[in-house]
Design an enzyme around this catalytic site. Sequence first.
Site, PDB file in Angstrom:
ATOM      1  N   VAL A 155       0.816  -1.217   0.000  1.00 12.54           N
ATOM      2  CA  VAL A 155       0.000   0.000   0.000  1.00 12.54           C
ATOM      3  C   VAL A 155       0.850   1.267   0.000  1.00 12.54           C
ATOM      4  O   VAL A 155       0.310   2.375  -0.002  1.00 12.54           O
ATOM      5  CB  VAL A 155      -0.977   0.021   1.193  1.00 12.54           C
ATOM      6  CG1 VAL A 155      -1.970  -1.108   1.078  1.00 12.54           C
ATOM      7  CG2 VAL A 155      -0.232  -0.045   2.519  1.00 12.54           C
ATOM      8  N   GLY A 156       2.186   1.118   0.023  1.00 10.33           N
ATOM      9  CA  GLY A 156       3.028   2.302  -0.111  1.00 10.33           C
ATOM     10  C   GLY A 156       3.649   2.805   1.177  1.00 10.33           C
ATOM     11  O   GLY A 156       4.040   3.969   1.245  1.00 10.33           O
TER      12      GLY A 156
ATOM     13  N   SER B  64     -15.855 -10.374  15.351  1.00 13.79           N
ATOM     14  CA  SER B  64     -16.534  -9.575  14.332  1.00 13.79           C
ATOM     15  C   SER B  64     -17.586 -10.361  13.566  1.00 13.79           C
ATOM     16  O   SER B  64     -18.254  -9.814  12.700  1.00 13.79           O
ATOM     17  CB  SER B  64     -15.497  -9.015  13.341  1.00 13.79           C
ATOM     18  OG  SER B  64     -14.874 -10.072  12.633  1.00 13.79           O
TER      19      SER B  64
ATOM     20  N   LYS C 150     -12.869  -3.682   5.491  1.00  9.65           N
ATOM     21  CA  LYS C 150     -13.974  -4.597   5.230  1.00  9.65           C
ATOM     22  C   LYS C 150     -14.931  -4.041   4.193  1.00  9.65           C
ATOM     23  O   LYS C 150     -15.400  -4.767   3.305  1.00  9.65           O
ATOM     24  CB  LYS C 150     -14.724  -4.876   6.540  1.00  9.65           C
ATOM     25  CG  LYS C 150     -13.921  -5.676   7.558  1.00  9.65           C
ATOM     26  CD  LYS C 150     -14.674  -5.821   8.872  1.00  9.65           C
ATOM     27  CE  LYS C 150     -13.886  -6.613   9.896  1.00  9.65           C
ATOM     28  NZ  LYS C 150     -14.577  -6.722  11.193  1.00  9.65           N
TER      29      LYS C 150
END
Length: 795
Positions: free
Chosen positions: A358-359, A675, A718
Amino acid sequence: MSMPIGAIPVLPLKNTVLYPGITQTLRVGRDKSLKAVDAAMLKDNWIVTLAQRHPDKPIENPDELYHWGTLAKIESIKGTHEQGYFVTLRGYHRMKVNSFKTDTEIYEAHTERVDDTTDIDPSTEGALLTSLRQISIEVLQLVPGNTEQAQELVLAIEDVGLLSYLAAANIEIGLDERQHLLEMTSIKDRVMHLLTLMNQQKDNLQVRQDIRQKLGTKLGQTQREHILREQLKTIREELGEGDETSAVEDYSQKIKDAKMPKEANDLALQQLKKLESSGQQSPEHQMIRSHLDLMVSLPWSKASDKKDFNLDEAESILHADHYGLDKIKKRILQHLAVLKLKKEKRGSILLFIGPPGVGKTSLGQSIARALGKKYQRISLGGVRDESEIRGHRRTYIGSLPGRIIAAVKKAGENDAVFLLDEIDKMSRSFSGDPASAMLEVLDPEQNTTFTDHYLDTAFDLSNIFFIATANSLEGIPLPLLDRMEVIDLSGYTIAEKFHIAKTHLIPKQIKEHGLTPDQIEISDEALFKTISHYTREAGVRELQRKIAEMARFASEKILRGEAKVVVELLRLEEILGPERYQNEVADVVATPGVVTGLAWTPVGGDILFIETALVPGKGEMIVTGQLGDVMKESAQIAKSLVKARLQTLAPAFDFSKFDIHLHVPSGGIPKDGPSAGITLLTSLASLISRRVVNPKLAMTGEISLRGKVMPVGGIKEKVIAAHRAGINEVIMSDRNEKDLKDVPEEVRSQMKIHLVQHINQVLTIALGIDLSDWSDELLYHPKDHDANLPSAMSN
């Protein structure tokens, strides 16, 4: 011992006189002298030594020699006739020359023996011997160096004549005086004259000793060190270690140039003294040099040339290097603004949390470029030894500084940007806990005096801009996490990946594969399909690999004659093969008991399916799919909540006749976390009520035994994963509403978010069953059975 007969070869002496009873080694180099030695070897090694009257002039005739000399015998000869002899002579008798024989190549002499005259009685001889011994001992004691053996020899000699010759041979007098002593035949006169000369010698030596003592006291420390250093230099040159002195001087200058703090400077000078006193063959010599090399190469006082930076320029660099991440860039710019305003550089340490690709690392490079600072990446993945951070102690073989000090040395500046990569991948072992060692590195209150075991002195790390990266917070100890400010980098949306590919990935791969933009073109449709059907990730690394495949395909086609390769939708299967990922939701058939859930993973969000089925049994629950304890407990709570609402969901259902089998696919992957409560509940309710749930409806949230829907983490990941999988509705706790601000607008606008507080709302939305009037009071009322309850409950 028989005396030689006839003419005896003559050996001329320069600046010295040989006395009877004395053994002396002389160097013979003149041609006539060499021939005289050769001739003496033919006459039983006998030779006469005569001193020259004028040592500086060559001998033209025998009259330039004294006519009194010593009959000596050659005891040993070393060397050659061509290079000269070293001749050891022992004197036997005083001789007087009667005539010279000059018709040969050498001087030969006819001599007669002249012995000492006995003109003293035994008592006078004893007094002279005692006086001569005493003055000799006193002179020897004033001579520099060890003269103990010489003193013992003097005390052992009982012949006053021999002792007088020994003293005459070793005192500092001129050649004429030496010759005069040789020619004195009276022992008494010779000893008396010698006592006068030796007293003068004693006074002279006493004055010299006083001068040496006074000079020794007056010489300053610098002069003494200079003299000792010169002597040491000479000794080392003799030992073949001449370069060491220049090395010491070189280190001394480097220590001055390094401008170390006082503590470090004192340590360096101490090490330098050790280096001076240790030879090159010493085991610790190289260890000291290695330590000094590190100390003088560290940037103790050297900072970057760029003292200030422009905030607008930094923002432009961040935007140019990274697409999206607006919130992250805003936080970084705020941090840079604080650094610009503060005079002290100490502050929070940034921690970038997010899935791979993601950098995170490239953001660190962009920050360094924006600040105009050197950039150093320190990989911490797999580090298990504390010495990797703090260094090894120098007493160990192969010891090295830790990664932090090594990076400081490599950067060459004390205000560089350090990226601590994969800080969550450190682990504890018998060698120590590296995470604990990182506490001192990252604590702004402590890193001003960070001490590396190898360096053995404090180094100031407070000017360094520390950035850490991690995939998750789970592997980071809380004390270490407390010292960092967490910045969350979640996955990219499809649109963001598209722009990243167009702006960064495609130009980069074209350049790396030797292509030009005119030789390859990737259509937007093909790029979108590559993102959605060939990759399934939060970052863009797999997407970069797919683009690289396209570039390799184009390279081959161009070499085979094509002028330009266009990657279109219909050509994707030829290049990348069959689609790897289908729309999972589209393939799911709406079946009672199957519900779509959302999960967070260290590499981004993902969707999962919860499946339940009824089998004949006794009301037990079977759980499969490698579920952890948290999910198993959630399943039990969900079963209890469904049984409580059984009258509304399925009045005729009898739990005692069936077992419920609950399964989560991908059983090889462990799954756990708070979750999936509402997903498990909805799956059971769907199975019991025989009502299907829309596959494009996903949910995340935990449940309590009272039916409350509780908030969970990872909402952004999500929701993005749900959008990527084709889901258009999501149910979550209303207390997660604040987390939706992090979700990109383009994703939120295409999805319907249901915010709920209670499981009744979940079942109403998912199953279409109206439970709005459902009461949370106990379904089992004790008032009807007070007689059967314990007293505490009946009260």
